[in-house]
Design a protein around this motif. Sequence first.
Motif, PDB file in Angstrom:
ATOM      1  N   ARG A  23     -22.755 -30.142   3.725  1.00  0.00           N
ATOM      2  CA  ARG A  23     -22.137 -31.375   3.268  1.00  0.00           C
ATOM      3  C   ARG A  23     -21.829 -32.325   4.411  1.00  0.00           C
ATOM      4  N   ARG A 156     -34.190 -39.932  -6.901  1.00  0.00           N
ATOM      5  CA  ARG A 156     -34.006 -38.512  -7.225  1.00  0.00           C
ATOM      6  C   ARG A 156     -35.200 -37.929  -7.977  1.00  0.00           C
ATOM      7  N   TYR A 208     -27.587 -40.244 -10.489  1.00  0.00           N
ATOM      8  CA  TYR A 208     -27.335 -39.727  -9.130  1.00  0.00           C
ATOM      9  C   TYR A 208     -27.546 -38.216  -9.058  1.00  0.00           C
ATOM     10  N   VAL A 209     -27.134 -37.491 -10.099  1.00  0.00           N
ATOM     11  CA  VAL A 209     -27.241 -36.022 -10.070  1.00  0.00           C
ATOM     12  C   VAL A 209     -28.498 -35.540 -10.780  1.00  0.00           C
ATOM     13  N   ASP A 211     -31.335 -34.796  -9.882  1.00  0.00           N
ATOM     14  CA  ASP A 211     -32.117 -33.750  -9.227  1.00  0.00           C
ATOM     15  C   ASP A 211     -31.471 -32.371  -9.331  1.00  0.00           C
ATOM     16  N   ASP A 212     -30.206 -32.316  -9.786  1.00  0.00           N
ATOM     17  CA  ASP A 212     -29.524 -31.020  -9.932  1.00  0.00           C
ATOM     18  C   ASP A 212     -28.346 -31.213 -10.886  1.00  0.00           C
ATOM     19  N   SER A 215     -25.075 -28.870 -10.824  1.00  0.00           N
ATOM     20  CA  SER A 215     -24.477 -28.540  -9.529  1.00  0.00           C
ATOM     21  C   SER A 215     -23.099 -29.179  -9.359  1.00  0.00           C
ATOM     22  N   ARG A 217     -21.625 -29.251  -6.522  1.00  0.00           N
ATOM     23  CA  ARG A 217     -21.733 -29.979  -5.250  1.00  0.00           C
ATOM     24  C   ARG A 217     -22.283 -31.378  -5.459  1.00  0.00           C
ATOM     25  N   ARG A 218     -23.289 -31.525  -6.326  1.00  0.00           N
ATOM     26  CA  ARG A 218     -23.866 -32.846  -6.567  1.00  0.00           C
ATOM     27  C   ARG A 218     -22.859 -33.758  -7.256  1.00  0.00           C
ATOM     28  N   ARG A 219     -22.045 -33.209  -8.147  1.00  0.00           N
ATOM     29  CA  ARG A 219     -21.025 -34.033  -8.787  1.00  0.00           C
ATOM     30  C   ARG A 219     -19.995 -34.508  -7.771  1.00  0.00           C
ATOM     31  N   ASP A 221     -20.638 -34.924  -4.665  1.00  0.00           N
ATOM     32  CA  ASP A 221     -21.361 -35.944  -3.896  1.00  0.00           C
ATOM     33  C   ASP A 221     -21.293 -37.298  -4.589  1.00  0.00           C
ATOM     34  N   GLU A 283     -26.716 -44.672   0.343  1.00  0.00           N
ATOM     35  CA  GLU A 283     -27.792 -43.696   0.457  1.00  0.00           C
ATOM     36  C   GLU A 283     -28.438 -43.719   1.842  1.00  0.00           C
TER      37      GLU A 283
END
Length: 457
Positions: A23, A156, A208-209, A211-212, A215, A217-219, A221, A283
């Motif tokens: 991260r 993404r 935004y999320v 790609d995963d 997750s 972690r992506r949330r 992010d 980004e």
Amino acid sequence: MTALDGQDDLEGQFAQWRHYVQRRPELRQSDADELEDHLRDSVDELIAVGLRPDEAFLVAVKRMGGLDDLSREFAREHSERLWKQLVLTGEADSAAADDRSRRDVYAMIICVAGAAMSVKLPALFGMSFEDDPGFYGRNFSLFALPWLAAFLAWRRRAARPVIGILVGLFALGAVAANVYSLADDSQSAVLTGIHLPIALWFAVGLAYVADDLRSTRRRMDFIRFTGEWFVYLSLIAAGGGVLMSLVFGTFKAIGVNPEDFVVQWLLPCGGVSAVVVGGWLVEAKQSVVENMAPVLARLFTPLVTLVMLAFLVAFGVTSAGIDVEREALILFDLLLVVVLGLLLYSISARDPLASPGLFDKLQVALVVSALAIDVLVMVEITGRITEYGTTPNKAAALGENIILLANLTWSAWLVLGFVRRRTPFAALESWQTNYLPVYAVWAWVVALVFPPVFGYL
């Protein structure tokens, strides 16, 4: 505990440490791999001299030092890498990265052009800012956010089902903004103007999320992205204000009044374009300024805590009731949102392996004081609804306070458990990211359901 169990626990600790390292935007994947190799070597040496695996891991991490120090060290050693990220034409670390950066710029320009054309499209049908301010107010987020979502979905490589959902959500937003017959000064129109951008922002979060999707972690992010985007947007707005002042001053000096150009073109096109450009900047440049929002959170957490404690003391001394008119409701809801934001961005920047400290205890005071104010406001709103009946404003405020109360109550329990070393820090992060859909659902309910339920008042 068997040797196999100890090894499994050790690998779990390595996984958590690696998750946190990845991260850190200052550290590339190769840097993270190098650090993990050093850590594993140190753990092996400590186990060889008799330490248990969990003890060896903790000692090795302490020897390596804090990740903030490591990040600064890598930034100093690779300062050229950071400077390259600050300039648009800088030479990239690799040909592939350079090509990706160039394609991102092209995609951003296309989305900016699309947003600018969208905001000017109603003018072809005779709608102007002077004649239809309510229309532009309700639809501003629809002119800008779909293009930001398009940029993120492209970046993404979102799957077709996700793209279909995004199109459906923005179409639903267009229905909420334009199908109902609402007076510009009605409560439902104001509530739609406030809640529709929130609902659509969570659609941006879906892009935004993409790609995963599952997750945590992506949330998190995306939460960090939201804070950094807001900071960039504020800076762009400040620069835009200076630009407009210069335009007015210089053109008026030669006898030309630029008001029509500024109002009809510069302000609307610049506003929607800034939304997209801000997302692109986050980004593209996040590894240089990624910590701005968390730093602001740490700065304002003690100040907001003092303000809320002072309010509670004043409320107890004066015994005055709370005015629950529309402006006051918006203010108290905004206060609770600020508290939630401070908590979220403090969580996003915290080392999950660090022991609880003074700032964590301060967050307990912050959340508990916010809970007390939330309860006071809810009691006042409920009393007014019981006595005088409900209105769209009061119903929306009551619902939002209930949602925030649930979040802050469990957050207070988790923070207190972490301070008392009974709850892992990851539980607090997981709770906040898993709760995000609740806000999205409520925003859609207010924008879509409230107007017909309350007779379009």
